[in-house]
Design a protein around this motif. Structure first.
Motif, PDB file in Angstrom:
ATOM      1  N   LYS A   1      -9.695   0.687 -10.256  1.00 13.95           N
ATOM      2  CA  LYS A   1     -10.009  -0.575  -9.581  1.00 13.95           C
ATOM      3  C   LYS A   1     -10.805  -1.482 -10.500  1.00 13.95           C
ATOM      4  N   SER A   2     -11.731  -0.878 -11.261  1.00 19.80           N
ATOM      5  CA  SER A   2     -12.553  -1.696 -12.158  1.00 19.80           C
ATOM      6  C   SER A   2     -11.726  -2.319 -13.270  1.00 19.80           C
ATOM      7  N   GLU A   3     -10.578  -1.696 -13.587  1.00 17.84           N
ATOM      8  CA  GLU A   3      -9.701  -2.240 -14.614  1.00 17.84           C
ATOM      9  C   GLU A   3      -8.701  -3.247 -14.037  1.00 17.84           C
ATOM     10  N   GLY A   4      -8.822  -3.506 -12.735  1.00 19.54           N
ATOM     11  CA  GLY A   4      -7.988  -4.532 -12.125  1.00 19.54           C
ATOM     12  C   GLY A   4      -6.687  -4.042 -11.540  1.00 19.54           C
ATOM     13  N   HIS A   5      -6.484  -2.717 -11.482  1.00 19.97           N
ATOM     14  CA  HIS A   5      -5.236  -2.213 -10.917  1.00 19.97           C
ATOM     15  C   HIS A   5      -5.102  -2.646  -9.460  1.00 19.97           C
ATOM     16  N   GLY A   6      -3.974  -3.244  -9.134  1.00 18.07           N
ATOM     17  CA  GLY A   6      -3.726  -3.660  -7.759  1.00 18.07           C
ATOM     18  C   GLY A   6      -4.367  -4.970  -7.373  1.00 18.07           C
ATOM     19  N   ALA A   7      -5.155  -5.551  -8.263  1.00 16.38           N
ATOM     20  CA  ALA A   7      -5.814  -6.826  -7.938  1.00 16.38           C
ATOM     21  C   ALA A   7      -4.757  -7.910  -7.761  1.00 16.38           C
ATOM     22  N   ASP A   8      -4.970  -8.779  -6.815  1.00 12.12           N
ATOM     23  CA  ASP A   8      -4.076  -9.913  -6.524  1.00 12.12           C
ATOM     24  C   ASP A   8      -2.717  -9.476  -5.964  1.00 12.12           C
ATOM     25  N   TYR A   9      -2.592  -8.202  -5.629  1.00 15.82           N
ATOM     26  CA  TYR A   9      -1.348  -7.791  -4.997  1.00 15.82           C
ATOM     27  C   TYR A   9      -1.312  -8.323  -3.573  1.00 15.82           C
ATOM     28  N   ARG A  10      -0.189  -8.871  -3.206  1.00 20.55           N
ATOM     29  CA  ARG A  10      -0.034  -9.437  -1.857  1.00 20.55           C
ATOM     30  C   ARG A  10       0.766  -8.462  -0.998  1.00 20.55           C
ATOM     31  N   TYR A  11       0.158  -8.022   0.084  1.00 19.79           N
ATOM     32  CA  TYR A  11       0.784  -7.074   0.996  1.00 19.79           C
ATOM     33  C   TYR A  11       1.818  -7.826   1.833  1.00 19.79           C
ATOM     34  N   ALA A  12       3.106  -7.500   1.624  1.00 20.60           N
ATOM     35  CA  ALA A  12       4.180  -8.298   2.207  1.00 20.60           C
ATOM     36  C   ALA A  12       4.094  -8.387   3.729  1.00 20.60           C
ATOM     37  N   HIS A  13       3.646  -7.335   4.374  1.00 20.54           N
ATOM     38  CA  HIS A  13       3.613  -7.345   5.840  1.00 20.54           C
ATOM     39  C   HIS A  13       2.577  -8.322   6.399  1.00 20.54           C
ATOM     40  N   ASP A  14       1.675  -8.744   5.573  1.00 22.90           N
ATOM     41  CA  ASP A  14       0.688  -9.720   6.016  1.00 22.90           C
ATOM     42  C   ASP A  14       1.168 -11.159   5.801  1.00 22.90           C
ATOM     43  N   GLU A  15       2.336 -11.329   5.244  1.00 26.18           N
ATOM     44  CA  GLU A  15       2.862 -12.663   4.936  1.00 26.18           C
ATOM     45  C   GLU A  15       3.894 -13.071   5.994  1.00 26.18           C
ATOM     46  N   THR A  16       4.198 -14.351   6.034  1.00 29.52           N
ATOM     47  CA  THR A  16       5.197 -14.862   6.968  1.00 29.52           C
ATOM     48  C   THR A  16       6.538 -14.191   6.719  1.00 29.52           C
ATOM     49  N   ASP A  17       7.170 -13.720   7.779  1.00 34.19           N
ATOM     50  CA  ASP A  17       8.455 -13.003   7.697  1.00 34.19           C
ATOM     51  C   ASP A  17       8.366 -11.762   6.818  1.00 34.19           C
ATOM     52  N   ALA A  18       7.158 -11.227   6.627  1.00 35.24           N
ATOM     53  CA  ALA A  18       6.961 -10.041   5.776  1.00 35.24           C
ATOM     54  C   ALA A  18       7.551 -10.252   4.384  1.00 35.24           C
ATOM     55  N   PHE A  19       7.341 -11.486   3.852  1.00 37.88           N
ATOM     56  CA  PHE A  19       7.863 -11.821   2.530  1.00 37.88           C
ATOM     57  C   PHE A  19       6.819 -12.603   1.763  1.00 37.88           C
TER      58      PHE A  19
END
Length: 435
Positions: free
Chosen positions: A369-387
């Protein structure tokens, strides 16, 4: 003179051997090679004999033609069987060939089933074919391009022999009837010719059996005739060209949306003794390669048919496979998944070991996590139309690549419309780091 150096002569001759043509005019079929001016006709008429491979199915005259060609050239003929003989026998044949050559006589080495010689065995006689010590005539039922090494093929011409027609086999049967004191009806003769499936040897073997069951007056009653015909499957070599030709025909009939032709080839292969479980595996391949997402039910139905076949066995389970084959042949077709898969494989094999983008990496530890792994990843299910519009899941060097291009057929037409909409949204919302 013909020498069988490595086998004893038979004490009795089957009908197929006693009726073997002794002159070119007696040969039935193969007019594409034996008509006036054709390659083998020229050799029979005095043109210098050359090394050759006679390629064709069983019982079409390969051995007979080899003998006639040898006789016409005045050569001594040595016979080897690739099934029985090895390098030692080849060396013995070479020694005979060298002695004949020293005496001014050509020596022909006839190798039956030459495709069964391995590379080292083929290499053993190659120099002596090249320097003229031996003239090679090889007979094979298998495609020489696959079974013989290129060095040997470059020194021998390949001649393709064809299966004999029903009419040609009927004429051979007529010639043999007097030999077994039998008089077939036209219908009986035609049925034997059909059952022989292009093979003169098989036709004459059936005729010989018929002769042994005939009445004293030379006629064959229907009960005896049906006994002769029982258990005469069509030609089907489970490891040879004929096998793969029929598999190819089945696959192409399914791909071409011809359920009737597909069923025909399926039944032909079953009739010839093909393992239906092998066919079930091929049908599953067809479902993915040629139907794919145009109708995903095709794959499920094929898997169900395989499972049914495994549980019921033959012949009961074969009907389920027939159901799957007719379904696959009848539904919309798409090779888009197959094409996409191949394109993705090429991208992987031709590219380097691209790093996984940092926003897609797993972050199971605090260090990650400290090296930025997964940072700024957008979880599709939280977006409109899961996209997550504008998000990229490729390495940077492959951003924007496309492998899967759905067709306008079946369910895939709806998939195409959805992906088109999502790609537009992607372009409109593309991140600044992918201008």
């Amino acid at each position: 003179m013909t020498d069988d150096l490595f086998g004893a002569p038979a004490t009795t001759q089957p009908l197929a051997a006693s009726l073997r043509p002794s002159t070119a005019i007696e040969v039935v079929g193969q007019t594409h090679l034996l008509a006036n001016g054709k390659p083998l006709a020229r050799c029979l008429n005095g043109e210098a004999l050359h090394s050759m491979i006679l390629w064709g199915p069983p019982g079409v005259g390969k051995t007979t033609l080899a003998q006639l060609l040898c006789d016409a050239s005045g050569s001594r003929m040595l016979k080897l069987s690739a099934v029985m003989d090895g390098v030692k026998a080849i060396r013995e044949a070479v020694a005979v060939g060298e002695a004949e050559r020293a005496g001014g006589r050509q020596c022909v080495l006839f190798v039956d089933e030459v495709h069964r010689f391995n590379k080292s065995q083929q290499d053993a006689f190659l120099p002596f074919v090249e320097n003229g010590t031996l003239t090679l005539i090889g007979a094979t039922t298998e495609n020489p391009a696959f079974e013989l090494n290129s060095a040997l093929l470059s020194r021998a011409r390949v001649y393709r022999l064809h299966s004999l027609s029903t009419a040609e086999l009927a004429s051979i049967l007529q010639r043999g009837e007097s030999e077994v004191s039998l008089s077939l009806t036209d219908t009986q003769r035609e049925r034997i010719a059909l059952a022989a499936d292009g093979d003169a040897r098989r036709a004459l073997n059936l005729l010989e059996l018929a002769g042994s069951l005939s009445a004293d007056d030379g006629n064959l009653d229907e009960t005896s005739f049906e006994e002769v015909m029982r258990g005469s499957p069509r030609r089907f070599d489970k490891n040879g060209d004929n096998f793969y030709d029929q598999v190819s025909a089945l696959h192409k009939a399914v791909r071409g949306s011809s359920p009737d032709a597909a069923l025909y080839w399926y039944c032909r292969m079953l009739d010839g003794g093909c393992d239906p479980l092998y066919l079930a595996r091929r049908v599953i391949r067809m479902a993915s390669e040629d139907i794919g997402n145009a109708d995903p039910r095709a794959l499920s139905l094929s898997l169900d048919a395989w499972q049914t076949l495994e549980r019921l066995g033959s012949p009961e389970g074969e009907l389920a496979l027939a159901q799957a084959i007719t379904y696959l042949a009848s539904v919309p077709k798409s090779n888009a998944v197959y094409t996409a898969f191949k394109a993705a494989q090429r991208a992987v094999s031709e590219g380097g070991s691209e790093e996984v983008p940092i926003h897609l990496r797993n972050a199971p530890t605090s260090l990650a996590k400290s090296e930025g792994h997964g940072a700024d990843y957008r979880y599709a299910h939280d977006e409109t139309d899961a996209f997550a519009a504008g998000e990229s899941y490729f390495p940077e060097s492959l951003h924007g690549s496309r492998f899967y291009e759905p067709t306008d057929r079946g369910l895939e037409a709806r998939i195409k419309a959805r992906l088109h909409d999502l790609r537009i949204r992607d372009r409109l919302a593309s991140r600044r780091r992918y201008p």
